[in-house]
Motif scaffolding. Structure first.
Motif, PDB file in Angstrom:
ATOM      1  N   ILE A  14      34.168  47.002  41.951  1.00 26.97           N
ATOM      2  CA  ILE A  14      34.834  45.603  41.966  1.00 26.97           C
ATOM      3  C   ILE A  14      35.530  46.086  42.747  1.00 26.97           C
ATOM      4  N   LYS A  15      35.577  45.232  43.556  1.00 25.76           N
ATOM      5  CA  LYS A  15      37.009  45.200  45.043  1.00 25.76           C
ATOM      6  C   LYS A  15      38.864  45.074  43.130  1.00 25.76           C
ATOM      7  N   VAL A  16      39.409  44.935  43.337  1.00 30.02           N
ATOM      8  CA  VAL A  16      40.020  44.822  43.093  1.00 30.02           C
ATOM      9  C   VAL A  16      42.020  44.592  43.678  1.00 30.02           C
ATOM     10  N   THR A  17      42.579  43.844  43.895  1.00 26.03           N
ATOM     11  CA  THR A  17      43.627  43.699  44.642  1.00 26.03           C
ATOM     12  C   THR A  17      45.003  42.536  44.424  1.00 26.03           C
ATOM     13  N   GLY A  18      45.621  43.576  44.210  1.00 27.39           N
ATOM     14  CA  GLY A  18      47.058  42.784  43.270  1.00 27.39           C
ATOM     15  C   GLY A  18      48.049  42.064  44.556  1.00 27.39           C
ATOM     16  N   HIS A  19      48.294  41.148  43.712  1.00 28.66           N
ATOM     17  CA  HIS A  19      48.888  39.641  44.854  1.00 28.66           C
ATOM     18  C   HIS A  19      50.415  39.946  43.345  1.00 28.66           C
ATOM     19  N   GLN A  20      50.857  38.650  44.046  1.00 28.34           N
ATOM     20  CA  GLN A  20      52.317  38.924  43.267  1.00 28.34           C
ATOM     21  C   GLN A  20      51.988  36.789  42.720  1.00 28.34           C
ATOM     22  N   TYR A  21      51.509  36.850  41.538  1.00 25.11           N
ATOM     23  CA  TYR A  21      51.715  37.766  40.174  1.00 25.11           C
ATOM     24  C   TYR A  21      50.283  37.763  40.208  1.00 25.11           C
ATOM     25  N   TRP A  22      49.160  37.850  40.482  1.00 22.97           N
ATOM     26  CA  TRP A  22      48.113  37.810  39.380  1.00 22.97           C
ATOM     27  C   TRP A  22      47.267  39.089  40.742  1.00 22.97           C
ATOM     28  N   TRP A  23      46.127  39.009  39.833  1.00 21.83           N
ATOM     29  CA  TRP A  23      45.030  39.683  40.247  1.00 21.83           C
ATOM     30  C   TRP A  23      43.488  39.211  41.000  1.00 21.83           C
ATOM     31  N   GLN A  24      42.799  39.977  41.607  1.00 22.96           N
ATOM     32  CA  GLN A  24      41.887  39.717  42.359  1.00 22.96           C
ATOM     33  C   GLN A  24      40.711  40.902  42.475  1.00 22.96           C
ATOM     34  N   PHE A  25      39.276  40.018  41.703  1.00 21.32           N
ATOM     35  CA  PHE A  25      38.272  40.462  41.426  1.00 21.32           C
ATOM     36  C   PHE A  25      36.893  40.628  42.167  1.00 21.32           C
ATOM     37  N   ASP A  26      36.508  40.988  43.488  1.00 19.20           N
ATOM     38  CA  ASP A  26      35.454  41.351  44.223  1.00 19.20           C
ATOM     39  C   ASP A  26      34.442  41.603  44.447  1.00 19.20           C
ATOM     40  N   TYR A  27      33.045  41.486  43.359  1.00 18.08           N
ATOM     41  CA  TYR A  27      31.861  41.862  43.388  1.00 18.08           C
ATOM     42  C   TYR A  27      31.143  41.344  44.269  1.00 18.08           C
ATOM     43  N   GLU A  28      31.581  42.475  45.393  1.00 15.73           N
ATOM     44  CA  GLU A  28      31.146  42.236  46.465  1.00 15.73           C
ATOM     45  C   GLU A  28      29.638  42.310  47.127  1.00 15.73           C
ATOM     46  N   ASN A  29      28.505  43.022  46.475  1.00 17.68           N
ATOM     47  CA  ASN A  29      27.685  43.820  45.711  1.00 17.68           C
ATOM     48  C   ASN A  29      26.444  42.380  45.796  1.00 17.68           C
ATOM     49  N   GLU A  30      27.091  41.348  44.337  1.00 18.89           N
ATOM     50  CA  GLU A  30      26.871  40.418  44.056  1.00 18.89           C
ATOM     51  C   GLU A  30      27.385  38.665  45.317  1.00 18.89           C
ATOM     52  N   GLY A  31      28.416  38.914  45.574  1.00 16.02           N
ATOM     53  CA  GLY A  31      28.263  38.125  46.715  1.00 16.02           C
ATOM     54  C   GLY A  31      29.377  36.519  46.027  1.00 16.02           C
ATOM     55  N   PHE A  32      30.515  37.755  45.247  1.00 16.08           N
ATOM     56  CA  PHE A  32      31.480  36.719  44.216  1.00 16.08           C
ATOM     57  C   PHE A  32      33.015  37.070  44.190  1.00 16.08           C
ATOM     58  N   THR A  33      33.738  36.252  43.740  1.00 12.17           N
ATOM     59  CA  THR A  33      34.920  36.184  43.751  1.00 12.17           C
ATOM     60  C   THR A  33      35.406  35.886  42.274  1.00 12.17           C
ATOM     61  N   ALA A  34      36.679  36.618  41.805  1.00 13.91           N
ATOM     62  CA  ALA A  34      36.873  36.162  40.196  1.00 13.91           C
ATOM     63  C   ALA A  34      38.294  36.667  40.268  1.00 13.91           C
ATOM     64  N   GLY A  35      38.490  36.275  39.437  1.00 12.89           N
ATOM     65  CA  GLY A  35      41.004  36.250  39.166  1.00 12.89           C
ATOM     66  C   GLY A  35      40.693  36.491  38.256  1.00 12.89           C
ATOM     67  N   GLN A  36      41.974  37.002  37.281  1.00  9.80           N
ATOM     68  CA  GLN A  36      42.735  36.881  36.315  1.00  9.80           C
ATOM     69  C   GLN A  36      42.285  37.753  35.269  1.00  9.80           C
TER      70      GLN A  36
END
Length: 345
Positions: free
Chosen positions: A131-153
Motif C-alpha cells: 500500500i502506498k500511503v500519502t500524507g496530505h494536510q489533513y487526510w491520508w491517501q491509500f493507493d492499492y497499486e497492484n489492485e488498481g484502486f485508491t482508498a481514503g481515510q
C-alpha cells in the motif's frame, strides 16, 4: 509553610491528571498490542522498566545501608581510614552495568532488524499487500497499486499477513502511526520510507498523524480495518467494481448534484473522477468523515460541504455555501451515504 499547604491542596488534582493521562480511545494505545511489532515494543519497554527498577532498588538499598551503618556517631572524632580503592568492587560495578546493557542491547538490535525487514513474507509471496500511503494536510491517501484502486481515510488489510507500506508526503512532514500494531514512521516530501504492519486480530484500529503538520494536525486521524482474508478479498472486489446506477430517486438526484457541483473534480467514486481529495467509493461504510465527525450527523455533513474550514482549520476543500439549496443538500447526502462496497460493514 503556606507553600506546602498549597502544594498538598493540589496533590489530588495532580494524581487525577496523572491517571487520566493514561486513558485514551480504544485501540489507540501501545500498551495493548494486537500485532507482532507492537508486542515486541511493549516487551522491550517492560524489559527496560525492569532493568531500571532493579538498578534503582539496588542503589537505594546500598545508599540507605551505608547511611545507617556508617553514619557519624558520638565520639567519632577521628577521620576514617582513607583507602585508594577496592579492586573487587570496582570490577563488580563495571561488569554489572555492562551485563545490563547487553540484556537491553540484544533484543533491541534483533527487534530493530525485524521491524526494518520490508521484504515480502515468503508464505504469502506475490499476494503480499503493498500500500502506498500519502500524507496530505489533513487526510491520508491509500493507493492499492497492484489492485488498481485508491482508498481514503480508511486502510484495509488482511489479518495475520505482513503488509508493506510505502510512505510519502505531498506537502509537509507527517507521521504514520497505528499504536496497537506498531511504531510510527515519518512521511517526508521527496523521500520514500518503508515499513510493515501485521494485525493478529480482525478489528478496527485507530491511527494518527504523530508529527505536528499544521493547525488541524490533531484531526488528522484515520482507521486501519483488519479483515479475514475472504472478507478482505470481497472488499477489494467491491472497490474495484463499477458503481451501480442508483435506483432510489433521491440518491439519483444526489448523484446529479454531486456531478454538477464539480465534486467529482476532487473526489473519485469507483475510479471515476480525480483523487485530489479523499476517494468516496466506500464513503457510506465509514464511521467518520473529515477525520473525526460522525457520518450519521447529517447536520455536520451539510455544514462540512457548505463551509469545511469552520470544522477543520486549514483544510483545502472549497466550501459550497449558497450554491446548494436544502433540497439538493438532502439528496447529495443521501447519495454519499449510499456509497458502500460491502453489505456487512
Amino acid at each position: 509553610m503556606k507553600r506546602w499547604k498549597t502544594a498538598w491542596r493540589f496533590l489530588p488534582f495532580s494524581l487525577l491528571l496523572l491517571l487520566l493521562a493514561g486513558c485514551g480511545e480504544e485501540n489507540l494505545t501501545a500498551l495493548d498490542p494486537k500485532g507482532p511489532q507492537a508486542k515486541w515494543l511493549l516487551d522491550n519497554m517492560l524489559l527496560s522498566i525492569y532493568v531500571m527498577a532493579f538498578v534503582t532498588i539496588v542503589v537505594f538499598a546500598i545508599f540507605f545501608i551505608i547511611l545507617a551503618k556508617f553514619r557519624r556517631k558520638p565520639g567519632d572524632d577521628e577521620i576514617p581510614k582513607q583507602v585508594h580503592g577496592n579492586t573487587a568492587l570496582e570490577i563488580t560495578w563495571t561488569v554489572i552495568p555492562i551485563l545490563l546493557l547487553v540484556i537491553l542491547a540484544v533484543p533491541t538490535i534483533t527487534g530493530t532488524f525485524m521491524m526494518a525487514d520490508t521484504e515480502p513474507d515468503p508464505e504469502v509471496g506475490e499476494d503480499t499487500v503493498v500500500i502506498k500511503v500519502t500524507g496530505h494536510q489533513y487526510w491520508w491517501q491509500f493507493d492499492y497499486e497492484n489492485e488498481g484502486f485508491t482508498a481514503g481515510q480508511e486502510v484495509y488489510i488482511p489479518v495475520g499477513e505482513k503488509v508493506l507500506f510505502e510512505l510519502h508526503s505531498v506537502d509537509v512532514l507527517h507521521s504514520f502511526w497505528v499504536p496497537a500494531l506498531g511504531g510510527k514512521m515519518d512521511t517526508v516530501p521527496g523521500i520514500t520510507n518503508e515499513m510493515w504492519l501485521e494485525a493478529s486480530y480482525a478489528d478496527v484500529y485507530k491511527g494518527k498523524c504523530a508529527e505536528l503538520c499544521g493547525p488541524s494536525h490533531a484531526l488528522m486521524d484515520f482507521k486501519l480495518i483488519a479483515l479475514e482474508r475472504d472478507d478482505y478479498d470481497a472488499w477489494v472486489e467491491g472497490m474495484q467494481a463499477e458503481p451501480a446506477e442508483p435506483e432510489d430517486e433521491l440518491v439519483a438526484a444526489g448523484q446529479e448534484v454531486f456531478e454538477s457541483q464539480s465534486c467529482i473534480g476532487c473526489h473519485a467514486v469507483g475510479g471515476e473522477g480525480m483523487a485530489t481529495g479523499p476517494t468516496l467509493t466506500n464513503f457510506g461504510d465509514r464511521e467518520v468523515f473529515a477525520g473525526y465527525l460522525d457520518i450519521e450527523d447529517e447536520g455536520a455533513l451539510a455544514q462540512w460541504i457548505k463551509d469545511p474550514k469552520s470544522l477543520k482549520q486549514g483544510t483545502l476543500m472549497p466550501g459550497y455555501e449558497g450554491q446548494i439549496n436544502d433540497e439538493d443538500m438532502e439528496a447529495l447526502i443521501a447519495y454519499l451515504k449510499s456509497l458502500t462496497v460491502l453489505d456487512n460493514e
